[in-house]
Design an enzyme around this catalytic site. Structure first.
Site, PDB file in Angstrom:
ATOM      1  N   ASP A 170       0.824   7.370   0.237  1.00  0.00           N
ATOM      2  CA  ASP A 170       2.030   7.965   0.841  1.00  0.00           C
ATOM      3  C   ASP A 170       1.652   9.143   1.747  1.00  0.00           C
ATOM      4  OD1 ASP A 170       3.613   6.182  -0.716  1.00  0.00           O
ATOM      5  OD2 ASP A 170       3.299   7.493  -2.435  1.00  0.00           O
ATOM      6  N   HIS A 201       5.569   7.465  -6.569  1.00  0.00           N
ATOM      7  CA  HIS A 201       5.175   6.511  -5.525  1.00  0.00           C
ATOM      8  C   HIS A 201       6.272   5.447  -5.514  1.00  0.00           C
ATOM      9  CE1 HIS A 201       2.935   3.888  -2.969  1.00  0.00           C
ATOM     10  NE2 HIS A 201       2.753   2.969  -3.895  1.00  0.00           N
TER      11      HIS A 201
HETATM   12  C1  LMR Z   1       2.357   0.141  -1.297  1.00  0.00           C
HETATM   13  O1  LMR Z   1       2.934   1.222  -1.278  1.00  0.00           O
HETATM   14  O2  LMR Z   1       2.079  -0.469  -0.257  1.00  0.00           O
HETATM   15  C2  LMR Z   1       1.976  -0.473  -2.615  1.00  0.00           C
HETATM   16  O3  LMR Z   1       2.348   0.376  -3.659  1.00  0.00           O
HETATM   17  C3  LMR Z   1       2.540  -1.838  -2.807  1.00  0.00           C
HETATM   18  C4  LMR Z   1       4.041  -1.851  -2.882  1.00  0.00           C
HETATM   19  O4  LMR Z   1       4.583  -2.501  -3.784  1.00  0.00           O
HETATM   20  O5  LMR Z   1       4.693  -1.233  -2.047  1.00  0.00           O
END
Ligand code: LMR
Length: 299
Positions: A124, A152
């Site tokens: 991120d 996340h």
């Molecule tokens: C991402 O952020 O790309 C990974 O965590 C996969 C997802 O499920 O988004």
């Protein structure tokens, strides 16, 4: 470096292909590769682990929709780490929902310090840094101290309030001044980073691979070698209550790292707008934690 690669029995054929690819990379540091289906072999005396084995999300899903399936894997891996890994092992959890999986994994590995478990929120941060760089037409490493706070998930909060950018031969200046558009920073930019994982899935029909691998290696690199002077990174760590966040959830904070120990950067300027976003992400993590603990209690 000795690489032990753990997978389920059905995937051994595929893993054989991965081993061939690692061999074909002719990596100077890799002495041996051990593919295995046995956690006791995989985690034996390890120094570092990337926990990537989890069901990936599909279009239309949020990461927390994976919780009921994936959290069980992280309980089992926590137990295996507890029994077999070195007590100094550093564990980066990549499988989603990464923050809550990290909390569960650490809980079931009580012989390893909780601080050694981190959730990969670096992806991120990298996404936020790249969006700012592209808006300002500079390369990404000219952008420093951009932070992703919280989960996340789509509640993460990318924050540039304390970040800087170096344009041309000028001295570093504040990102907010360089962008000069608070409306964009608090709407489009935030949403872009929050939804980037879903955007990648919609385009690839698969979740991110290369950018996630790069972020995992960035995170482990900084845990191993420390952060650069004057710079901090985002790391999903067990909350100590900093910035008014609840304790005992895995929350992404700005940290510096030295001698393989991280420290949360205190007293950064957090606006009322940002504080509201942080609280939303913390609430989501508390809900995930309660659900995860209930699932693990039934196992
Ligand atoms: C991402 O952020 O790309 C990974 O965590 C996969 C997802 O499920 O988004």
């Amino acid at each position: 470096m000795i690489l032990t690669l753990l997978d389920i029995p059905d995937m051994m054929g595929v893993l054989k292909g991965v081993v061939m690819e690692v061999v074909d990379c002719a990596l100077p540091l890799v002495q041996e590769i051990i593919p295995t289906t046995d956690p006791a072999v995989a985690f034996k005396d390890i120094d570092a682990a990337f926990l990537v084995g989890a069901m990936p999300r599909k279009p239309g899903m949020e990461r927390k929709d994976l919780l009921s399936t994936n959290v069980k894997i992280f309980k089992l891996q926590g137990e295996a780490l507890n029994e077999h890994a070195k007590k100094t092992a550093k564990i980066v959890v990549v499988g989603n929902p990464a923050n809550t999986n990290t909390m569960i994994c650490a809980k079931y590995a009580p012989s390893i310090p909780r601080e050694n478990f981190t959730a990969m929120t670096r992806l991120d941060q990298n996404r936020a840094q790249a969006q700012i760089a592209s808006r300002l037409n500079v390369v990404a490493d000219k952008v420093k101290n951009v932070i992703s706070w919280g989960n996340h998930s789509a509640t993460l909060y990318p924050d540039v309030a304390n970040g800087t950018v170096t344009m041309g031969k000028d001295k570093p200046t504040s990102i907010e001044a360089a962008i000069n558009n608070n409306e964009w920073l608090s709407t489009e930019f935030v949403q872009k980073v929050q939804k980037r994982g879903a955007e990648v899935i919609a385009a690839r029909k698969l979740s991110s691979a290369m950018s996630a691998a790069k972020a995992a290696s960035d995170q482990m690199h900084d845990i191993w070698y420390g952060t650069k002077p004057g710079e901090y990174i985002s790391l999903g760590v067990i909350s100590d209550g900093s910035y008014g966040m609840p304790k005992d959830i895995v929350f992404s904070f700005p940290v510096t790292i030295k001698n393989k120990q991280w420290n949360i950067v205190k007293n950064l300027n957090v606006s009322a707008f940002a504080q509201e976003k942080l609280a939303l992400s913390a609430k989501e993590l508390e809900d995930e934690r309660d659900e995860a603990l209930a699932i693990c209690a039934k196992m």
